[in-house]
Design an enzyme around this catalytic site. Sequence first.
Site, short mmCIF file in Angstrom:
data_model
loop_
_atom_site.label_atom_id
_atom_site.label_comp_id
_atom_site.label_asym_id
_atom_site.label_seq_id
_atom_site.Cartn_x
_atom_site.Cartn_y
_atom_site.Cartn_z
N ARG A 19 -18.72 14.93 1.50
CA ARG A 19 -17.43 15.47 1.92
C ARG A 19 -17.54 16.20 3.25
NH1 ARG A 19 -14.95 20.90 -0.17
NH2 ARG A 19 -12.92 20.81 0.82
N TYR A 24 -19.33 20.85 6.39
CA TYR A 24 -20.20 21.38 5.34
C TYR A 24 -21.66 20.95 5.46
CZ TYR A 24 -15.67 22.39 3.27
OH TYR A 24 -14.41 22.85 3.07
N ALA A 78 -12.00 26.34 -2.75
CA ALA A 78 -10.59 26.60 -2.45
C ALA A 78 -9.99 27.67 -3.35
CB ALA A 78 -9.79 25.31 -2.55
N GLU A 100 -19.67 36.88 -2.69
CA GLU A 100 -18.95 35.64 -2.39
C GLU A 100 -19.65 34.92 -1.24
OE1 GLU A 100 -14.42 34.25 -1.12
OE2 GLU A 100 -14.93 36.38 -1.12
N SER A 104 -18.92 27.19 5.14
CA SER A 104 -18.29 27.19 6.46
C SER A 104 -17.74 28.58 6.76
CB SER A 104 -17.15 26.16 6.50
OG SER A 104 -16.09 26.56 5.66
#
Length: 150
Positions: A19, A24, A78, A100, A104
């Site tokens: 992907r 990424y 997301a 967290e 990217s």
Amino acid sequence: MAKPVYVLNGPNLNMLGKREPQTYGNTTLDGIEQLCRRAGEKIGLTIDFRQTNHEGVLVDWVQEAGEKSAGIVINPGAYGHTSIALHDAIRAVAPLKVVEVHISNIHARETFRHRSMIAPAAAGMICGLGPQGYAMALQAFSASDEAQER
């Protein structure tokens, strides 16, 4: 036996390596898991590494981590930009440390990615440093343990 650090990954991260490699990179999720396990070994952490495409499963894992882990590294994908449920789950397991991670730089991408729903509930955020951000997040657990011992 010491409690593991949960490394939780959200939607579409199972597609890493295929992907959007321009965003990424080419490292797969399996590659990131191996990186985390090596980083954990170096600093004496056990890793419980998981991925799901389902928001409710992530919430369940955060709640489980509140009982069974030494902390959480989470790449919510997301859901980081949309999930009040994840935000609330992280708050519910406080004072468990949560870091967290985003591969990217979410602040250099589309405007809708600039805000994290997770960041206000987390101890910190690492973004834009590729897969190495996971190892840095794990290092934060080691650094905090050393500080508490002093």
